[in-house]
Design a protein around this motif. Sequence first.
Motif, PDB file in Angstrom:
ATOM      1  N   ASP A 144      54.073   4.634  59.032  1.00  0.00           N
ATOM      2  CA  ASP A 144      54.663   4.626  57.691  1.00  0.00           C
ATOM      3  C   ASP A 144      56.166   4.923  57.714  1.00  0.00           C
ATOM      4  O   ASP A 144      56.777   5.166  56.671  1.00  0.00           O
ATOM      5  N   SER A 145      56.780   4.891  58.888  1.00  0.00           N
ATOM      6  CA  SER A 145      58.227   5.126  58.981  1.00  0.00           C
ATOM      7  C   SER A 145      58.984   4.002  58.286  1.00  0.00           C
ATOM      8  O   SER A 145      58.609   2.832  58.365  1.00  0.00           O
ATOM      9  N   PHE A 146      60.064   4.375  57.612  1.00  0.00           N
ATOM     10  CA  PHE A 146      60.926   3.406  56.926  1.00  0.00           C
ATOM     11  C   PHE A 146      62.056   3.054  57.897  1.00  0.00           C
ATOM     12  O   PHE A 146      62.858   3.902  58.274  1.00  0.00           O
ATOM     13  N   VAL A 147      62.089   1.779  58.301  1.00  0.00           N
ATOM     14  CA  VAL A 147      63.061   1.316  59.295  1.00  0.00           C
ATOM     15  C   VAL A 147      64.029   0.337  58.640  1.00  0.00           C
ATOM     16  O   VAL A 147      63.613  -0.633  58.015  1.00  0.00           O
ATOM     17  N   TYR A 148      65.315   0.619  58.802  1.00  0.00           N
ATOM     18  CA  TYR A 148      66.360  -0.298  58.336  1.00  0.00           C
ATOM     19  C   TYR A 148      66.934  -1.012  59.557  1.00  0.00           C
ATOM     20  O   TYR A 148      67.277  -0.372  60.560  1.00  0.00           O
TER      21      TYR A 148
END
Length: 200
Positions: free
Chosen positions: A52-56
């Motif tokens: 569920d990590s938010f990666v940009y």
Amino acid sequence: MRYLLLILAFAALAGCMKPSDLADGADHYLRDAGFLDHGQTRRASNWRLQADSFVYIAQGPFVPRGHPYARPNVVAEEAFKGFIEYFPRVRRADAPQGLDLALQTARSLGADYLLYTRFARGEDNIGTWEELEDRESLGDVGRDRSVVQVMLIETSTFYLVDTATIHNRGGFLTFYDAQPDDLLGPPLEEYARSLLGLKR
């Protein structure tokens, strides 16, 4: 007699392995031998991310050595395609960004990590008859190659979690009408899988 021996050998192998395992093994050896496209990733660490990590994802404004006509944001685009399947919270920059701007944007969006990429090198060799007529040099006929560099940075602490270098080369059976850009997708998807600890 020869056919009987071949059938018995195949039956023996089939009894030991599933057909899908045989296909995966053949695919691996064909890539390793250079018949199909092949990518090799060297990671600096074995860091794992939560699903569920938010990666940009962003790409640096760097013109790849040996391939000046590459699309400016192609690595970020291909990384996004690979990451979206494994990370439901992922965003991509619309255009190349410097590292400081990419970090600032990632933090403003609330991203946990910045995946910062760079298209370091590309080798666009002749792969069609038209290209051969244009360049008139048999020495440039062959497989394409590319090198991509990746940094994974934690946005809250600016900690460099992982770095990787991805070396790609085209295959003898797939180099017709290919570009170095075409080699980027599968290794970047494999990198996304490795960040979750998933096997092929």
